[in-house]
Design an enzyme around this catalytic site. Structure first.
Site, PDB file in Angstrom:
ATOM      1  N   GLY A   7       0.830  -1.192   0.000  1.00 43.61           N
ATOM      2  CA  GLY A   7       0.000   0.000   0.000  1.00 43.61           C
ATOM      3  C   GLY A   7       0.867   1.245   0.000  1.00 43.61           C
TER       4      GLY A   7
ATOM      5  N   HIS B   1      -4.401   1.765   7.493  1.00 45.00           N
ATOM      6  CA  HIS B   1      -3.026   2.262   7.624  1.00 45.00           C
ATOM      7  C   HIS B   1      -2.772   3.415   6.640  1.00 45.00           C
ATOM      8  CE1 HIS B   1       1.515   1.281   7.892  1.00 45.00           C
ATOM      9  NE2 HIS B   1       1.426   2.149   6.903  1.00 45.00           N
ATOM     10  N   GLU B   2      -3.239   3.244   5.391  1.00 41.26           N
ATOM     11  CA  GLU B   2      -2.991   4.273   4.368  1.00 41.26           C
ATOM     12  C   GLU B   2      -3.836   5.526   4.623  1.00 41.26           C
ATOM     13  OE1 GLU B   2      -0.419   3.753   2.773  1.00 41.26           O
ATOM     14  OE2 GLU B   2      -0.298   1.592   3.030  1.00 41.26           O
TER      15      GLU B   2
ATOM     16  N   HIS C  43      -2.163   7.699   7.005  1.00 40.46           N
ATOM     17  CA  HIS C  43      -1.121   8.540   6.379  1.00 40.46           C
ATOM     18  C   HIS C  43      -1.710   9.866   5.891  1.00 40.46           C
ATOM     19  CE1 HIS C  43       2.589   6.255   6.305  1.00 40.46           C
ATOM     20  NE2 HIS C  43       2.022   5.193   5.782  1.00 40.46           N
TER      21      HIS C  43
ATOM     22  N   CYS D 275       5.844  -0.485   6.990  1.00 38.55           N
ATOM     23  CA  CYS D 275       5.527   0.734   6.249  1.00 38.55           C
ATOM     24  C   CYS D 275       6.737   1.109   5.399  1.00 38.55           C
ATOM     25  CB  CYS D 275       5.213   1.851   7.244  1.00 38.55           C
ATOM     26  SG  CYS D 275       4.809   3.417   6.462  1.00 38.55           S
ATOM     27  N   LEU D 276       6.477   1.510   4.150  1.00 43.11           N
ATOM     28  CA  LEU D 276       7.581   1.894   3.270  1.00 43.11           C
ATOM     29  C   LEU D 276       8.306   3.134   3.787  1.00 43.11           C
ATOM     30  CD1 LEU D 276       5.938   1.269  -0.226  1.00 43.11           C
ATOM     31  CD2 LEU D 276       7.625  -0.148   0.957  1.00 43.11           C
TER      32      LEU D 276
ATOM     33  N   GLN E 126       3.038   9.854   1.378  1.00 40.08           N
ATOM     34  CA  GLN E 126       4.376   9.240   1.427  1.00 40.08           C
ATOM     35  C   GLN E 126       5.260   9.635   0.258  1.00 40.08           C
ATOM     36  OE1 GLN E 126       2.472   5.200   2.172  1.00 40.08           O
ATOM     37  NE2 GLN E 126       4.440   4.946   3.187  1.00 40.08           N
TER      38      GLN E 126
HETATM   39 ZN    ZN Z   1       2.721   3.277   5.707  1.00 41.43          ZN
END
Ligand code: ZN
Length: 167
Positions: free
Chosen positions: A46, A133-134, A137, A91-92, A51
Site C-alpha cells: 500500500g 493504515h494508508e 497517512h 511501512c515503506l 508518502q
Molecule cells: Zn505506511
C-alpha cells in the site's frame, strides 16, 4: 513509468494532513500510475500520496500474492468498521520496522475511483488493515503512533542512524 521518492520517518512532511482531491483529472491519473509503479517496485502492499510528498487524499493498494488486484481509492472515507484484530504492520516510510497494531478487521469504504466515479468497497483481513493504515497517512498519522513512547523513540533513533549512514 516513474518511481517516486518515498519520504522516510521522521520526516515532518509525513505529518501533513492531505487535502481532498477536487477533480479527478489526467494529472491525478498520472500520479496514481506512478504510485502503483512505486509501490510495486518497493515492493509494498500500500502507498498513500502523503508518502510521496503529495498532500492529496488518495491511496493505492494491492495485497494479493500475484500483485494483480490493484485498488485505487480517491477521497476515501471509512463508513463502517467493526471487529478488532492485531496484525504485524510495516511501512515503506519506516523500512525494516514491523510492529503489531490493533485495528478493525472489517470496513466499508466510500471513495472515488481513478475516473472520478463513486465506489464502495468492503474489505476484511489484510486489505482492511492496509486501507486503515494508508488513510492514517492521509491524516498525518503513522502506525508507530499506536506504540508506546519508548518504542517509538527507539525506532526513531534506529532509523536516523540508518539514514545518516546512507547519506
Ligand atoms: Zn505506511
Amino acid at each position: 513509468m516513474s518511481i517516486l521518492q518515498i519520504l522516510h520517518y521522521p520526516d515532518p512532511r509525513l505529518r501533513n494532513v492531505a487535502a481532498p482531491v477536487s477533480t479527478v483529472d489526467d494529472d491525478i491519473r498520472r500520479l496514481v500510475d506512478d504510485m502503483f509503479d512505486t509501490m510495486y517496485d518497493a515492493p509494498g502492499i500500500g502507498l498513500a500520496a502523503t508518502q510521496v510528498n503529495v498532500h492529496r487524499r488518495l491511496l493505492v493498494a494491492d495485497v494479493s500474492d500475484s500483485r494483480s488486484e490493484p485498488v485505487c481509492l480517491i477521497n476515501p472515507v471509512i463508513a463502517t468498521s467493526s471487529g478488532a484484530d492485531q496484525m504485524e504492520e510495516g511501512c515503506l516510510s519506516l523500512p525494516g520496522v514491523f510492529e503489531a497494531v490493533e485495528r478493525a478487521n472489517y470496513i466499508e469504504v466510500q471513495a472515488q475511483d481513478q475516473y472520478g466515479q463513486p465506489i464502495e468497497l468492503e474489505a476484511d483481513g489484510l486489505l482492511a488493515v492496509c486501507i486503515q493504515h494508508e488513510i492514517d497517512h492521509l491524516d498525518g498519522k503513522l502506525f508507530v503512533d499506536y506504540l508506546s513512547q519508548l518504542k517509538r523513540t527507539r525506532i526513531r533513533k534506529k532509523l536516523e542512524k540508518i539514514q545518516k549512514q546512507s547519506s
